[in-house]
Write an enzyme that holds these catalytic residues in place. Structure first.
Site, short mmCIF file in Angstrom:
data_model
loop_
_atom_site.label_atom_id
_atom_site.label_comp_id
_atom_site.label_asym_id
_atom_site.label_seq_id
_atom_site.Cartn_x
_atom_site.Cartn_y
_atom_site.Cartn_z
N GLU A 111 0.82 -1.21 0.00
CA GLU A 111 0.00 0.00 0.00
C GLU A 111 0.86 1.26 0.00
OE1 GLU A 111 -3.08 0.05 -0.51
OE2 GLU A 111 -3.80 -1.96 -0.03
N ASP A 233 -4.42 -9.73 -9.24
CA ASP A 233 -4.72 -8.98 -10.44
C ASP A 233 -3.61 -8.02 -10.85
OD1 ASP A 233 -5.04 -7.27 -8.35
OD2 ASP A 233 -7.02 -6.55 -8.93
N GLU A 327 -18.70 -6.26 -2.42
CA GLU A 327 -17.35 -6.81 -2.37
C GLU A 327 -17.29 -8.23 -2.90
OE1 GLU A 327 -14.01 -4.90 -0.45
OE2 GLU A 327 -15.04 -4.75 -2.37
N GLU A 345 -12.42 0.33 -9.65
CA GLU A 345 -12.05 -0.57 -10.75
C GLU A 345 -13.10 -0.62 -11.86
OE1 GLU A 345 -9.44 -1.54 -7.44
OE2 GLU A 345 -11.63 -1.34 -7.57
#
Length: 747
Positions: A111, A233, A327, A345
């Site tokens: 992060e 991903d 989610e 996204e």
């Protein structure tokens, strides 16, 4: 005339959406600056900043907070893209003056890299561009680049491993090995966490001239190609983009190898099958998480538009049903995990599909995103995450990626190139949507340390070339529509019959985003499946059964519904509290029920460790601040995709408010006994005794001159069928004396 009206209406919405997006960004950004700065994030319901250590611990979510004004840094290049250049210059000055990285705090390497290091690099590139134009930023002397380099050095200790894969966490002041680092003993990492470093680290090396950062990131990527499991991903995304940014063909070869496997074993348009990595014919889960929404955008970059259109349309239908992407949701498009933290996204893929096809349909999709954010997420102090899409309840959370990504993609969707302050085609987006110039590949020679040859795969039209819309669908602007029409009723909206179940989800250890493993392990139960509520009942003094906490069950471990009297035990807090490393207080836990905080690793992993340490049961406590059984539907915890037959102890889940009650009781009384059992078997709620009620009337003796009175006696007798068989006569009776003024009229 009708056509002109339609065109005018479309153009009005087009420009209106663009202005609306600017206003929404102002509302979010100004709320952060007014109510939260210099804190890392805004708490939009409380109208204050979230400072780590001052707010209740949320587990691994808080690992992104490092007391470095996260939201400000993550938003810097968004300010430039949205033409807010005065605000950008002021924000850069604040960053240089106020932000420091010498903090004794443990942060996520992943992060911190994508949000803070990427944010500093993107802002430095923008500042340099503006300075070269001679219009502003003339005072700038690469301060942001120097800060990025300092932060890069503070992250490097995480790469001190024999494999080259970085540790998941690092202490910004003390690194990893130092006893003061407090990074824990966990050495597991995920493909996202370790594989999503190459763009930022390579760019830092190219811009600073120090090759050490790119060397470490390349070594980590090489380690994955050698066969480390787990899937992610942004790892695939960074393979593709590393080739674009660095020009190293080995990354493209690796991407094509993985992509071929995905399309061969996983893809079943419009869905992606959830398969086991070692046996791709076996499905592992019956749900998918919202992070796969990035995948259509990646497919667009590769030029594989047909499956991109199909998957995107499926996701759009889900948002039409639930307002946002939950989610996680089931194969029947029901909610599996209801939270929506304002993820970008889906907007990202919408933008890329519009740019690839030019189809105004995707402007309509973007408009729906804007409207739903304003309707369902906007609050007086910013935008709040949705705690459950079924109820619309909010969570006191506005993540920095909302400003860094969502508004970038929405603004770009509704903007022409001429309206942007930069030529967007000259830049590549990081996974956090920070902008890095493609020209970096020509400024400095890259570090060529890749020695691993990719596996063979079958090349296709776009394995080594950029996609062409004319090649994909020459002179056919309705191409995308013909694909979408097959899926317009996928979720059942718009027609009376429900669709038949469809097999799908993201790939186990292949596409699932491991840094959201907490979401993956929590099963929001489908609408047709009933959750049996459990309870944690405090039975030791001074509670004596009066304190009862509603709990959720697990799909593995002991079945409490089959235990006649539940499971009793005294509670002990696990050390570490997350139970994601070796249990340090196994002696104390043996023979007791363990308390463990949700987060950092899977429920199944925690349960195994605590069971091996001797725990007779486990109570998991939610790390999400403010969650409670009164506001959030109960769910069932699920395993980690592997067999869970070895876990035999009972497992229950408490939301944070109920967990706080239990933790406070333990802190105050030290020895607390609890009972784990189904709610219907709660102690103290036995059926009431059956009593016979009789009235007995008798006259009392009275002295001469006194008024005669009659006594009515209420006698309670236990029913003959009562198992105790004890008469209450003479023990529990109420007597009502009523003076009679007229004795003759008395019975």
């Amino acid at each position: 005339m009708k056509l002109l009206h339609t065109i005018f209406k479309f153009l009005f919405k087009f420009f209106f959406c663009r202005d609306q997006i600017l206003e929404m960004f102002d509302h979010a950004y100004n709320s952060y600056m007014d109510y939260a700065y210099p804190a890392d994030e805004l708490m939009p319901l409380s109208c204050r900043g979230r400072v780590r250590g001052l707010e209740p611990n949320r587990g691994d979510i808080d690992d992104s907070l490092g007391k470095f004004s996260l939201t400000l840094i993550d938003s810097l290049d968004t300010l430039v893209l949205l033409n807010k250049l005065d605000e950008f210059e002021e924000a850069v000055k604040k960053t240089v003056q106020d932000v420091r990285f010498d903090n004794d705090i443990v942060v996520s390497v992943f992060e911190t890299n994508i949000r803070v290091l990427g944010g500093l690099l993107g802002a430095h590139v923008m500042a340099d561009v503006l300075k070269q134009r001679g219009e502003r930023m003339q005072w700038y002397r690469d301060e942001l680049l120097h800060m990025a380099k300092e932060l890069g050095y503070r992250l490097l200790p995480a790469f001190n491993t024999t494999s080259g894969l970085p540790y998941p966490r690092v202490n910004l002041r003390y690194g990893v090995v130092n006893p003061l680092s407090r990074t824990g003993t966990e050495s597991d990492t995920c493909t996202a966490c370790a594989g999503t470093m190459i763009l930022e680290f390579a760019a830092l090396s190219q811009l600073s001239g120090d090759p050490i950062f790119e060397e470490h990131a390349r070594k980590a990527m090489d380690a994955f190609h050698c066969g480390v499991g787990a899937g992610i991903d942004s790892y695939y995304e960074y393979l593709m983009k590393a080739y674009i940014l660095l020009g190293d063909k080995v990354y493209l070869d690796r991407f094509n190898t993985h992509y071929s496997a995905i399309m061969k074993y996983i893809s079943q348009p419009p869905l992606l099958l959830n398969v086991h990595m070692h046996n791709p014919t076996v499905n592992v889960r019956s749900w998918m998480d919202s992070l796969l929404a990035f995948f259509p955008g990646l497919q667009v970059l590769r030029g594989d538009l047909k499956p991109a259109i199909e998957t995107h349309e499926m996701l759009y239908q889900v948002t039409k049903r639930h307002n946002f992407l939950p989610e996680a949701f089931t194969t029947e498009f029901r909610v599996h995990w209801g939270q929506h933290p304002l993820r970008p996204e889906f907007a990202e893929s919408t933008y890329f599909l519009y740019k690839a096809t030019g189809d105004p349909y995707y402007l309509k999709v973007g408009q729906s995103i804007v409207e739903k954010l304003n309707t369902h997420a906007r609050v007086p102090c910013g935008f709040a995450a949705v705690q459950d899409v079924r109820t619309g309840t909010h969570e006191d959370r506005m993540d920095s990626f909302f400003l860094a990504e969502m508004f970038k993609y929405l603004y770009l969707l509704f903007s022409e190139k001429s309206q942007l302050p930069i030529n967007i085609d000259d830049y590549i987006f990081t996974t956090e949507a920070h902008l890095l110039p493609v020209s970096l590949s020509t400024t400095q020679p890259s570090c060529h340390t890749n020695n691993t040859e990719p596996q063979a795969h079958e090349d296709d039209l776009f394995s080594y070339s950029c996609p062409s819309a004319q090649t994909l669908f020459p002179n056919n602007p309705t191409f995308a529509k013909t694909i979408r029409d097959s899926y317009k009723y996928l979720t059942g909206l718009g027609r009376t019959q429900q669709p038949s179940p469809v097999r799908w989800v993201t790939c186990y250890r292949f596409i699932i985003e491991q840094h959201l493993k907490l979401v993956a392990e929590v099963s929001q139960t489908p609408e047709h499946e009933e959750v049996v509520p459990l309870i944690v009942q405090l039975i030791s003094p001074p509670f004596l059964g009066r304190t009862v906490l509603t709990a959720g069950p697990a799909k593995f471990g002991m079945d409490l519904t089959k235990q006649e009297h539940g499971v009793k035990g005294s509670i002990v807090k696990s050390v570490p509290y997350t139970a994601c490393g070796p249990i340090e207080n196994a002696v104390e836990i043996t023979g007791h029920i363990a308390l463990a905080l949700r987060g950092d690793c899977m429920f199944a992993a925690k349960a195994r460790r605590l069971q091996e340490a001797g725990a007779t049961g486990v109570i998991f406590i939610d790390h999400r601040e403010g969650s409670s059984s009164a506001e959030t539907p109960l769910f069932q915890m699920v395993g980690d995709g592997e067999p869970t037959d070895d876990i035999t102890v009972p497992l229950v889940f408490l939301f944070s408010k109920e967990g706080a009650t239990l933790s406070a009781a333990l802190q105050e009384h030290h020895n607390v006994d609890v009972l784990l059992l189904p709610k219907e078997k709660q102690l103290g709620k036995e059926k009431p005794e059956k009593l016979n009620i009789k009235f007995r009337i008798a006259k009392e003796e009275f002295a001469e001159g006194e008024i005669e009175s009659t006594t009515i006696q209420l006698v309670l007798e236990q029913s003959e069928t009562d198992t105790e068989g004890a008469s209450l006569t003479g023990k529990n009776q109420d007597t009502c004396s009523s003076p009679q003024k007229d004795p003759e009229s008395s019975p």
